[in-house]
Design a protein around this motif. Structure first.
Motif, PDB file in Angstrom:
ATOM      1  N   LEU A 147     -12.177  -0.125   0.000  1.00 20.56           N
ATOM      2  CA  LEU A 147     -11.162  -0.210   1.049  1.00 20.56           C
ATOM      3  C   LEU A 147     -10.055  -1.158   0.610  1.00 20.56           C
ATOM      4  O   LEU A 147     -10.314  -2.280   0.176  1.00 20.56           O
ATOM      5  CB  LEU A 147     -11.788  -0.713   2.352  1.00 20.56           C
ATOM      6  CG  LEU A 147     -10.849  -0.946   3.531  1.00 20.56           C
ATOM      7  CD1 LEU A 147     -10.222   0.363   4.002  1.00 20.56           C
ATOM      8  CD2 LEU A 147     -11.596  -1.626   4.683  1.00 20.56           C
ATOM      9  N   LEU A 148      -8.803  -0.716   0.748  1.00 20.10           N
ATOM     10  CA  LEU A 148      -7.641  -1.544   0.451  1.00 20.10           C
ATOM     11  C   LEU A 148      -6.940  -1.922   1.757  1.00 20.10           C
ATOM     12  O   LEU A 148      -6.663  -1.058   2.592  1.00 20.10           O
ATOM     13  CB  LEU A 148      -6.660  -0.804  -0.460  1.00 20.10           C
ATOM     14  CG  LEU A 148      -7.172  -0.325  -1.819  1.00 20.10           C
ATOM     15  CD1 LEU A 148      -6.028   0.303  -2.625  1.00 20.10           C
ATOM     16  CD2 LEU A 148      -7.813  -1.456  -2.604  1.00 20.10           C
ATOM     17  N   LEU A 149      -6.648  -3.210   1.909  1.00 22.38           N
ATOM     18  CA  LEU A 149      -5.990  -3.709   3.112  1.00 22.38           C
ATOM     19  C   LEU A 149      -4.676  -4.401   2.740  1.00 22.38           C
ATOM     20  O   LEU A 149      -4.678  -5.372   1.973  1.00 22.38           O
ATOM     21  CB  LEU A 149      -6.903  -4.697   3.848  1.00 22.38           C
ATOM     22  CG  LEU A 149      -8.227  -4.128   4.376  1.00 22.38           C
ATOM     23  CD1 LEU A 149      -9.095  -5.249   4.939  1.00 22.38           C
ATOM     24  CD2 LEU A 149      -7.981  -3.059   5.440  1.00 22.38           C
ATOM     25  N   HIS A 150      -3.571  -3.920   3.269  1.00 20.49           N
ATOM     26  CA  HIS A 150      -2.243  -4.461   2.987  1.00 20.49           C
ATOM     27  C   HIS A 150      -2.006  -5.737   3.773  1.00 20.49           C
ATOM     28  O   HIS A 150      -2.808  -6.152   4.618  1.00 20.49           O
ATOM     29  CB  HIS A 150      -1.181  -3.416   3.319  1.00 20.49           C
ATOM     30  CG  HIS A 150      -1.181  -3.016   4.765  1.00 20.49           C
ATOM     31  ND1 HIS A 150      -0.629  -3.795   5.761  1.00 20.49           N
ATOM     32  CD2 HIS A 150      -1.669  -1.911   5.400  1.00 20.49           C
ATOM     33  CE1 HIS A 150      -0.775  -3.202   6.927  1.00 20.49           C
ATOM     34  NE2 HIS A 150      -1.408  -2.059   6.747  1.00 20.49           N
ATOM     35  N   GLY A 151      -0.852  -6.353   3.536  1.00 17.88           N
ATOM     36  CA  GLY A 151      -0.503  -7.591   4.202  1.00 17.88           C
ATOM     37  C   GLY A 151       0.304  -7.399   5.474  1.00 17.88           C
ATOM     38  O   GLY A 151       0.549  -6.277   5.922  1.00 17.88           O
TER      39      GLY A 151
END
Length: 236
Positions: free
Chosen positions: A27-31
């Motif tokens: 899972l990739l989580l942006h800012g």
């Protein structure tokens, strides 16, 4: 890159995500104030040998804000909703900036759903930011609050900015309870104080700090090859 787009209902709004590649899920989580697209270099790299899940978090991009206050608790619930929808029991996470804070929050409150994490430019307290950056963020939030009384779009923006301030729902005493292995990455020229990054890693029982010389807060975008290798080595 071929991708499968998802738009699923989560409590009171639609949650948007894109799924790339096959293999062990990541899972990739942006800012804060961004969308999943800022992590395009990580999507391209990891989707060549992993299943990458890149979401727009609540109040960002194509995901709605829903009703009520925008909080880390509600966004973490969205993550669990997405994992349930995809039949994923637990997952590794790469989180950038506020996405790193969100990864820690999710690991704290849903420990069995989160495995190893790489967090970049994260902070467990607003005063972990450089004093100048914190001052500018507070000023920006106050201006957004004033203008938001007249302009709904700016009111929504203020709610997002406040995730870095009053809604940064991590406490110092929470961190020692997070047992997952965590690589805490920051640049030597980051907007997060280097002392804060080291303190964060030290408070995590299985945390390890890595300060990248000469890099800024946006080291993942500035030198994706170096970061991707670093993250891949840790996660694998």
């Amino acid at each position: 890159m071929q991708a499968r787009a998802l738009s699923i209902w989560s409590n009171d709004t639609f949650l948007y995500a894109r799924i790339y590649g096959k293999g062990r899920p990541l899972l990739l989580l942006h800012g804060n104030g961004e969308t999943h697209q800022i992590l395009d270099a990580q999507i391209r790299y990891f989707s060549s040998f992993r299943q990458v899940i890149a979401m727009d978090t609540r109040g960002h991009g194509k995901t709605g804000a829903g009703s009520g206050t925008l909080t880390f608790h509600r966004i973490a619930n969205d993550i669990i909703r997405l994992l349930d929808y995809l039949n994923i029991e637990s997952i590794q996470i790469i989180g950038f900036s506020d996405g790193g804070n969100l990864a820690l929050y999710t690991a704290k409150h849903y420990p069995y759903r989160v495995n190893e994490m790489v967090i970049v430019g994260a902070n467990f307290s607003p005063d972990g930011m450089l004093p100048k950056v914190l001052k500018e963020t507070v000023w920006e939030y106050r201006m957004q609050r004033v203008m938001g009384t007249l302009i709904p779009a700016i009111r929504k923006k203020a709610a997002v900015t406040n995730l870095m301030l009053d809604e940064l729902a991590l406490r110092r005493e929470d961190l020692p309870t997070i047992q997952q292995p965590v690589l805490v990455v920051a640049g030597s020229q980051d907007m997060i104080l280097e002392s804060h990054t080291h303190e964060l890693a030290k408070l995590l029982p299985n945390g390890r700090a890595n300060i990248v010389p000469g890099a800024s807060h946006f080291l993942m975008m500035e030198n994706p090859e170096e970061f991707n290798r670093l993250a891949s080595d840790f996660l694998n």
